[in-house]
Each structure stands twice: as structure tokens, then as C-alpha cells.
Design a protein around this motif. Sequence first.
Motif, PDB file in Angstrom:
ATOM      1  N   PRO A 275       0.875  -1.161   0.113  1.00  9.88           N
ATOM      2  CA  PRO A 275       0.086  -0.016   0.334  1.00  9.88           C
ATOM      3  C   PRO A 275       0.734   1.177  -0.131  1.00  9.88           C
ATOM      4  CG  PRO A 275       0.116  -0.836   2.338  1.00  9.88           C
ATOM      5  CD  PRO A 275       0.932  -1.856   1.336  1.00  9.88           C
ATOM      6  N   VAL A 276       0.376   2.387  -0.159  1.00 11.30           N
ATOM      7  CA  VAL A 276       0.769   3.663  -0.091  1.00 11.30           C
ATOM      8  C   VAL A 276       0.398   4.560   1.211  1.00 11.30           C
ATOM      9  CG1 VAL A 276       1.282   5.954  -1.293  1.00 11.30           C
ATOM     10  CG2 VAL A 276       1.110   4.042  -2.545  1.00 11.30           C
ATOM     11  N   MET A 277       1.169   5.030   1.647  1.00 12.61           N
ATOM     12  CA  MET A 277       0.670   5.656   3.004  1.00 12.61           C
ATOM     13  C   MET A 277       0.735   7.112   2.752  1.00 12.61           C
ATOM     14  SD  MET A 277       2.592   4.801   6.990  1.00 12.61           S
ATOM     15  CE  MET A 277       2.153   5.294   8.302  1.00 12.61           C
ATOM     16  N   VAL A 278      -0.685   7.799   3.103  1.00 10.39           N
ATOM     17  CA  VAL A 278      -0.623   9.206   2.868  1.00 10.39           C
ATOM     18  C   VAL A 278      -0.756   9.821   4.477  1.00 10.39           C
ATOM     19  CG1 VAL A 278      -2.144  11.237   2.176  1.00 10.39           C
ATOM     20  CG2 VAL A 278      -1.905   8.982   0.793  1.00 10.39           C
ATOM     21  N   HIS A 279       0.040  10.574   4.942  1.00 10.29           N
ATOM     22  CA  HIS A 279       0.101  11.133   6.233  1.00 10.29           C
ATOM     23  C   HIS A 279      -0.540  12.486   5.757  1.00 10.29           C
ATOM     24  CE1 HIS A 279       3.928   9.035   7.610  1.00 10.29           C
ATOM     25  NE2 HIS A 279       3.705   8.615   6.342  1.00 10.29           N
ATOM     26  N   ARG A 280      -1.526  12.822   6.613  1.00 10.94           N
ATOM     27  CA  ARG A 280      -2.010  14.334   6.817  1.00 10.94           C
ATOM     28  C   ARG A 280      -2.462  14.575   8.152  1.00 10.94           C
ATOM     29  NH1 ARG A 280      -7.636  13.358   8.576  1.00 10.94           N
ATOM     30  NH2 ARG A 280      -6.245  14.459  10.075  1.00 10.94           N
ATOM     31  N   SER A 281      -2.343  16.161   8.515  1.00 13.43           N
ATOM     32  CA  SER A 281      -2.695  16.486   9.390  1.00 13.43           C
ATOM     33  C   SER A 281      -3.723  18.008   9.103  1.00 13.43           C
ATOM     34  CB  SER A 281      -1.491  17.125  10.389  1.00 13.43           C
ATOM     35  OG  SER A 281      -2.202  17.576  12.017  1.00 13.43           O
ATOM     36  N   VAL A 282      -5.029  17.822   9.521  1.00 15.61           N
ATOM     37  CA  VAL A 282      -5.622  18.930   9.453  1.00 15.61           C
ATOM     38  C   VAL A 282      -5.487  20.235  10.037  1.00 15.61           C
ATOM     39  CG1 VAL A 282      -8.270  20.007   9.534  1.00 15.61           C
ATOM     40  CG2 VAL A 282      -7.546  17.576   8.701  1.00 15.61           C
ATOM     41  N   ILE A 283      -5.117  20.087  11.486  1.00 13.92           N
ATOM     42  CA  ILE A 283      -5.025  21.411  12.148  1.00 13.92           C
ATOM     43  C   ILE A 283      -3.580  21.498  12.844  1.00 13.92           C
ATOM     44  CG2 ILE A 283      -7.342  21.977  12.725  1.00 13.92           C
ATOM     45  CD1 ILE A 283      -6.814  20.840  15.379  1.00 13.92           C
ATOM     46  N   GLY A 284      -2.691  20.328  12.456  1.00 13.46           N
ATOM     47  CA  GLY A 284      -1.605  20.448  13.004  1.00 13.46           C
ATOM     48  C   GLY A 284      -1.521  20.161  14.459  1.00 13.46           C
ATOM     49  N   SER A 285      -0.752  20.520  15.394  1.00 10.14           N
ATOM     50  CA  SER A 285      -0.566  20.449  16.789  1.00 10.14           C
ATOM     51  C   SER A 285      -1.728  21.254  17.351  1.00 10.14           C
ATOM     52  CB  SER A 285       0.473  20.554  17.273  1.00 10.14           C
ATOM     53  OG  SER A 285       0.770  22.262  17.574  1.00 10.14           O
ATOM     54  N   VAL A 286      -2.380  20.753  18.331  1.00  8.33           N
ATOM     55  CA  VAL A 286      -3.276  21.481  19.040  1.00  8.33           C
ATOM     56  C   VAL A 286      -2.904  22.751  19.526  1.00  8.33           C
ATOM     57  CG1 VAL A 286      -4.959  21.440  20.787  1.00  8.33           C
ATOM     58  CG2 VAL A 286      -4.872  19.410  19.559  1.00  8.33           C
ATOM     59  N   GLU A 287      -1.653  22.722  20.218  1.00  6.14           N
ATOM     60  CA  GLU A 287      -1.014  23.661  20.811  1.00  6.14           C
ATOM     61  C   GLU A 287      -0.601  24.745  19.731  1.00  6.14           C
ATOM     62  OE1 GLU A 287      -0.230  20.250  23.090  1.00  6.14           O
ATOM     63  OE2 GLU A 287       0.088  20.639  20.903  1.00  6.14           O
ATOM     64  N   ARG A 288       0.034  24.462  18.543  1.00  6.26           N
ATOM     65  CA  ARG A 288       0.168  25.612  17.564  1.00  6.26           C
ATOM     66  C   ARG A 288      -1.123  26.102  16.904  1.00  6.26           C
ATOM     67  NH1 ARG A 288       4.794  24.796  13.191  1.00  6.26           N
ATOM     68  NH2 ARG A 288       5.918  25.195  15.184  1.00  6.26           N
ATOM     69  N   ALA A 289      -2.298  25.278  16.757  1.00  4.31           N
ATOM     70  CA  ALA A 289      -3.435  25.781  16.265  1.00  4.31           C
ATOM     71  C   ALA A 289      -4.128  26.987  17.249  1.00  4.31           C
ATOM     72  CB  ALA A 289      -4.558  24.611  16.038  1.00  4.31           C
ATOM     73  N   VAL A 290      -3.900  26.628  18.385  1.00  6.42           N
ATOM     74  CA  VAL A 290      -4.585  27.314  19.484  1.00  6.42           C
ATOM     75  C   VAL A 290      -3.860  28.897  19.555  1.00  6.42           C
ATOM     76  CG1 VAL A 290      -5.120  27.913  21.898  1.00  6.42           C
ATOM     77  CG2 VAL A 290      -5.651  25.759  20.868  1.00  6.42           C
ATOM     78  N   ALA A 291      -2.538  28.701  19.495  1.00  4.14           N
ATOM     79  CA  ALA A 291      -1.577  29.915  19.469  1.00  4.14           C
ATOM     80  C   ALA A 291      -1.981  30.790  18.166  1.00  4.14           C
ATOM     81  CB  ALA A 291      -0.333  29.449  19.478  1.00  4.14           C
ATOM     82  N   HIS A 292      -2.153  30.169  17.147  1.00  2.00           N
ATOM     83  CA  HIS A 292      -2.462  30.895  15.747  1.00  2.00           C
ATOM     84  C   HIS A 292      -3.989  31.653  15.988  1.00  2.00           C
ATOM     85  CE1 HIS A 292      -2.254  32.366  11.865  1.00  2.00           C
ATOM     86  NE2 HIS A 292      -3.163  31.551  11.498  1.00  2.00           N
ATOM     87  N   LEU A 293      -4.929  30.683  16.500  1.00  4.35           N
ATOM     88  CA  LEU A 293      -6.384  31.260  16.532  1.00  4.35           C
ATOM     89  C   LEU A 293      -6.344  32.402  17.659  1.00  4.35           C
ATOM     90  CD1 LEU A 293      -8.063  27.823  16.758  1.00  4.35           C
ATOM     91  CD2 LEU A 293      -8.644  29.490  14.956  1.00  4.35           C
ATOM     92  N   LEU A 294      -5.379  32.287  18.645  1.00  9.25           N
ATOM     93  CA  LEU A 294      -5.655  33.620  19.605  1.00  9.25           C
ATOM     94  C   LEU A 294      -5.077  34.793  18.807  1.00  9.25           C
ATOM     95  CD1 LEU A 294      -4.284  31.898  22.985  1.00  9.25           C
ATOM     96  CD2 LEU A 294      -6.228  33.502  22.741  1.00  9.25           C
ATOM     97  N   GLU A 295      -3.919  34.669  18.155  1.00  8.83           N
ATOM     98  CA  GLU A 295      -3.346  35.609  17.462  1.00  8.83           C
ATOM     99  C   GLU A 295      -4.187  36.309  16.080  1.00  8.83           C
ATOM    100  OE1 GLU A 295       0.727  34.956  16.782  1.00  8.83           O
ATOM    101  OE2 GLU A 295       1.322  35.195  18.791  1.00  8.83           O
TER     102      GLU A 295
END
Length: 411
Positions: A275-295
Motif C-alpha cells: 500500500p501507499v501511506m498518505v500522512h495528513r494533519s488538518v490542524i497540526g498540533s493543538v498547541e500551535r493551532a490555538v496559538a494561531h487562533l489566539l493571534e
Amino acid sequence: MEQHRHDHRRLGRELNLFDTDPLMGAGLPYWLPDGAIVRHTLEEYVREAERAAGYRHVYSPVLGKRELYEISGHWDHYRDDMFPPMALGAEEVVLRPSLCPHHALIYRSRSRSYRELPLRIAELGGMYRSEPSGVLGGLTRVRAIQLNDAHVFCTLEQAVGEARSALELIARAYADLGVRASRYRLSLPGEGGKYVADPQLWRRATALLREVLDGSGIAYEAVAGEAAFYGPKIDVQIADPAGREATLSTVQIDFHQPERFDLRYIGADGARHRPVMVHRSVIGSVERAVAHLLEQHGGAFPAWLAPVQLAVLPVGEAQEERAHEVVRRAAARGLRAEVRGPGQGGTLGARIRAARLVPYVAVIGEREADGGLVAVRLRDGRRPGAVPAAELLDRIAERVAGRGHELWPAA
């Protein structure tokens, strides 16, 4: 001044979302109750979006034997960013630096048929990076990371479609969160021994990712030296108010780990295939996502994500029971509401100012209490006036359920 005002570290302290303690250590923030609400709501949002897109969720341990990361290639190519092994009897275990080796083991735990593919496995799981102290800061660079990660195991023919669907999932999430991508980057290998030495692997994966981007009509830049050690990736870049760029979401096509873990499926021809393996992350890390949302929002989260969605302000003690009744009714609707009475913040004006980042404020004076009404104030400065409490709760519930950004219909 504007840059400082929107710094997520200052906002996080001001809004009581997260903090740190020297005894826990640098790069290891803890979440306070309101921050935990934001984190939980964000995690549930992404789980719901993934379930709707056909993903199945798993849990896997944050530890693994050193041998696991030797097989995956992390030990050879990523060891400097991993915490040292811990002796456990005759074995050595390691805090995992990523989730993909664990998901590869979950895939190979039983025989797979082509009829099961694509198999989409998702997890919001902890991983750990031995980041130097000099680069740590707030939530953007931490040592304990809660990652929104997923791996799709599919046929070669399915890989482009799965990667394209992942980009569409990311775009929908950004719209709901009010996040803007600054650019898309095709991250390619650079010079040196950091990367797996398999030119054919890199050519195949890069060609497929270019097909994904070109077929999606997305403008992108190819940048050398930013790939994962095992393959190229699409990075969705974001920028903070000062213009500093970071990666939030990623999509990768991986031929390396299916080979290393000898992953197989039985094809329609009865033969074993890789098989082929597709990696994906929608919002990345929760920590970085919250930091960006705050700013990004200056602490004024979209109503569906806000830790407090409705603040009910009784003018005086005589209206406090009525205010608590409105909060109880809001809670029954699944809304996050709280009473902020005279004993909690002084004058009505002071309490209104303190609630400036709450999407909805309902003031209850004598006239409103007698008529079953609330005087509505919106975070954006509008004052729709006095409405029945039930009508306000209906409006809030509708907007929260739809994850809209408009607080109230235009007059």
C-alpha cells in the motif's frame, strides 16, 4: 503595539487559557479550565470532521521500543530531535517523536484486503520532541505535542485522490476556524544525510504531490530542505501578525514506511501488494493551532469555539436568580454560559468591559426581568436590543451549530 497586543502568550495569560511552571519545565505548558474548553472543542470539531470524511479513530501508546524507530528510520534520521531512550529491563523504550510508526503497526496487525482500502486511521495523540530551550515559546514550540494526525493506507491509484481530499478537509476547517493560509509549499529534500537515500522514492512521491496541487488549482512554491526525512510533503503555511511564518497543516505521500514495515494487502488478483501511506494533519498540533487562533482573532474566538459563549449580567442582586435561570436554560441547550453578577466585577459598566471578548452579553435589569427579556450586546459593538431569552438562546445555538462567524443577522 499591535503585535504585542495579539501575542498569544500575553493573551493566554490574560484570558486564563494556559500557563507554565519551572517545576514542569520549559516547553511543557499546562491548560487552565477555559483553555481546556477551547482545546476540547477544537479536538471534538476535528474528530467530527474526520468521522464525516470516513476516518476511524484509534489510540496508541506514547512509548515504543527503540527497535520500532530503528525500523521506521527515525532513529537514523531524527535521533537528535528525540528524547533519550529509557532502560526498561533488558529493553530500551523511547517517547515517540511521531505517530506514523504506531499506525503502521496497527495496519499490519491483521491481514488486509483491497476491499478495505482506503483505510483511514486518525488519532489525536501525544508525541514528544527534544526541542532546544532557545527555540521554545508559548504554545508554538513545545516539547509535549498533541497532534491531530492521520494515515491513509491505500492503493497507488487512490493516493492522489486521498491527498486531494485531505487538502479539501483542511480548507473546510480553515473556513470554520477563520484561519487564512499564507501560502502552500511543496517541501522537497535538501543536501546531506538527513534524508532517506532513495532517489526513485523521492521522484515518485514528488510527482504525485505535484499532481495533487496542480489538480486542485493551488498556487504553490517548491522549497528544498523542508521535506520530512522519508519523503516530500505539502505544507500549508500560516503567518502571525508580525509576518512570521509557520507550518500548520501537512499532506504527505510516503513509500518509505510501507516498505520498512513490509505492509501488504491482498489485491483483486489474489496477490500481495504494497500500500501507499498518505500522512495528513488538518490542524497540526493543538498547541500551535490555538496559538494561531489566539493571534488571528485577538482572543475573540468564533462563537462556537469561545470558552464562554454567553455572559449574563444582572444589573443588581434582585435580578440574579433570573440570570441564573437563563444560564441553566443555556446549559441545557449545550451552550457555555455564566452569570457575572455585581459581586464578581463591580459596576455594570466594568462587567461589560470585562466581557468584551465574550460573543454574547445579556443584561438583565428590572424591566427585562419582569418581561422575560434580556438586553443583548454583541462583541462587535452592536446592540440588537431587548429580546425574549428563549429567542436569544435559539439564535446562539443556531450559530454555534453552524459554526458561523456572523453573530447576528444584519438589520
